[in-house]
Motif scaffolding. Structure first.
Motif, PDB file in Angstrom:
ATOM      1  N   HIS A 153      22.659  -1.818  18.632  1.00 14.12           N
ATOM      2  CA  HIS A 153      22.709  -0.444  18.123  1.00 14.12           C
ATOM      3  C   HIS A 153      21.875  -0.272  16.844  1.00 14.12           C
ATOM      4  O   HIS A 153      22.100   0.641  16.064  1.00 14.12           O
ATOM      5  N   ALA A 154      20.902  -1.133  16.675  1.00 13.09           N
ATOM      6  CA  ALA A 154      20.091  -1.087  15.454  1.00 13.09           C
ATOM      7  C   ALA A 154      19.314   0.216  15.307  1.00 13.09           C
ATOM      8  O   ALA A 154      18.994   0.630  14.193  1.00 13.09           O
ATOM      9  N   SER A 155      19.033   0.886  16.417  1.00 14.35           N
ATOM     10  CA  SER A 155      18.323   2.164  16.319  1.00 14.35           C
ATOM     11  C   SER A 155      19.236   3.255  15.770  1.00 14.35           C
ATOM     12  O   SER A 155      18.758   4.260  15.232  1.00 14.35           O
ATOM     13  N   VAL A 156      20.545   3.065  15.880  1.00 13.81           N
ATOM     14  CA  VAL A 156      21.519   4.044  15.379  1.00 13.81           C
ATOM     15  C   VAL A 156      21.917   3.711  13.951  1.00 13.81           C
ATOM     16  O   VAL A 156      21.965   4.582  13.078  1.00 13.81           O
ATOM     17  N   VAL A 157      22.207   2.438  13.700  1.00 17.30           N
ATOM     18  CA  VAL A 157      22.586   1.967  12.362  1.00 17.30           C
ATOM     19  C   VAL A 157      21.684   0.783  12.018  1.00 17.30           C
ATOM     20  O   VAL A 157      22.001  -0.365  12.335  1.00 17.30           O
ATOM     21  N   PRO A 158      20.531   1.058  11.392  1.00 13.16           N
ATOM     22  CA  PRO A 158      19.559  -0.015  11.130  1.00 13.16           C
ATOM     23  C   PRO A 158      20.072  -1.107  10.202  1.00 13.16           C
ATOM     24  O   PRO A 158      19.659  -2.261  10.310  1.00 13.16           O
ATOM     25  N   VAL A 159      20.957  -0.732   9.277  1.00 14.21           N
ATOM     26  CA  VAL A 159      21.485  -1.719   8.327  1.00 14.21           C
ATOM     27  C   VAL A 159      22.993  -1.807   8.526  1.00 14.21           C
ATOM     28  O   VAL A 159      23.740  -0.908   8.139  1.00 14.21           O
ATOM     29  N   THR A 186      19.817  11.742  13.219  1.00 19.50           N
ATOM     30  CA  THR A 186      19.075  11.551  14.458  1.00 19.50           C
ATOM     31  C   THR A 186      19.853  11.947  15.711  1.00 19.50           C
ATOM     32  O   THR A 186      19.320  11.924  16.806  1.00 19.50           O
ATOM     33  N   GLY A 187      21.127  12.284  15.549  1.00 21.03           N
ATOM     34  CA  GLY A 187      21.932  12.687  16.698  1.00 21.03           C
ATOM     35  C   GLY A 187      23.314  12.066  16.679  1.00 21.03           C
ATOM     36  O   GLY A 187      23.743  11.510  15.645  1.00 21.03           O
ATOM     37  N   PRO A 188      24.052  12.148  17.794  1.00 24.68           N
ATOM     38  CA  PRO A 188      25.404  11.608  17.852  1.00 24.68           C
ATOM     39  C   PRO A 188      25.442  10.108  17.581  1.00 24.68           C
ATOM     40  O   PRO A 188      24.528   9.363  17.946  1.00 24.68           O
ATOM     41  N   VAL A 189      26.531   9.675  16.948  1.00 22.98           N
ATOM     42  CA  VAL A 189      26.770   8.252  16.690  1.00 22.98           C
ATOM     43  C   VAL A 189      27.869   7.802  17.657  1.00 22.98           C
ATOM     44  O   VAL A 189      28.868   8.503  17.833  1.00 22.98           O
ATOM     45  N   PRO A 190      27.724   6.641  18.304  1.00 26.06           N
ATOM     46  CA  PRO A 190      28.783   6.167  19.199  1.00 26.06           C
ATOM     47  C   PRO A 190      30.039   5.807  18.422  1.00 26.06           C
ATOM     48  O   PRO A 190      29.967   5.226  17.353  1.00 26.06           O
TER      49      PRO A 190
END
Length: 235
Positions: A147-153, A230-234
């Motif tokens: 899920h690095a594209s959603v939460v890079p750090v 960037t949009g919804p987060v899981p």
């Protein structure tokens, strides 16, 4: 007149959110637990200072009574006040560490919601924004690399991450219970603030973007959701 309250707003993301909402015409109550700092910050951006310590029932109730007396309703509530707590390996985290973080990040939101819900329900199209974190996503925590594209750090943070996960559940539960109010969680991203020693990759201007965006949604906007810029987060 759109009346907005932002907790923990004398600096960082809260202050930037307040500044942006003042710019678009909101009457902003800038919440702070230190009266002097709150008054100074409010004066700089044209907001109204409001003394509120989200860890104290009496303080929250007094703040709600003041807004009730002055305005009689609340259009937007941004639950921004938060602490990171002790940063240590999971095996060294104590129950006391957890309680300290939960008292602000979770119980504080419940205190504020309980005190201000009647004022929100008196508004035409009320909105609540709970400032969460990508570290509160169970999906991301289970697979940070995927899920690095959603939460890079992503960092392991037992107290903080689990408190934000609990806040997400609080958000979903209130959204179910209060269908007339748009209630959502947001992830500002890794933003440079006092919370992380200004190590975040984003500026507060960038981090505040999703908070402001969700604060100005209309009655047809989403509710019970979890969003980043960037949009919804899981979940």
């Amino acid at each position: 007149m759109t009346t907005t309250l932002i907790t923990g707003a004398n600096k960082g993301l809260g202050l930037e959110t307040a500044r942006r909402l003042v710019e678009v015409g909101h009457t902003v109550y800038l919440g702070a637990r230190d009266a002097q700092r709150g008054e100074a910050a409010a004066g700089r951006i044209g907001a109204r200072p409001l003394l509120i310590d989200v860890t104290c029932d009496a303080s929250v109730l007094a703040a709600a009574e003041l807004v009730r007396d002055q305005v009689g309703h609340l259009d937007v509530l941004v639950n921004n006040a938060g602490v990171i707590g002790a940063v240590r390996p999971a095996g060294e985290v104590t129950a006391g560490d957890m309680l300290t973080v939960y008292d602000t990040n979770v119980f504080g939101v419940v205190r504020v919601m309980r005190a201000f819900l009647g004022l929100l329900e008196a508004a035409a199209a009320p909105v609540v924004v709970n400032v969460s974190s990508g570290l509160g996503s169970l999906a991301v925590t289970a697979d940070p690399v995927g899920h690095a594209s959603v939460v890079p750090v992503w960092v392991p943070a037992l107290a903080y991450g689990s408190a934000k996960a609990a806040l997400n559940m609080v958000t979903a539960q209130y959204a179910h219970a209060c269908p007339a109010v748009r209630i959502n969680s947001v992830d500002p991203g890794h933003t440079a603030t006092d919370l992380n020693g200004h190590t975040g990759a984003q500026s507060v201007e960038e981090g505040a973007e999703i908070i402001v965006r969700m604060a100005v949604i209309g009655p047809d906007g989403p509710t019970g959701g979890y969003f980043a810029a960037t949009g919804p987060v899981p979940w």
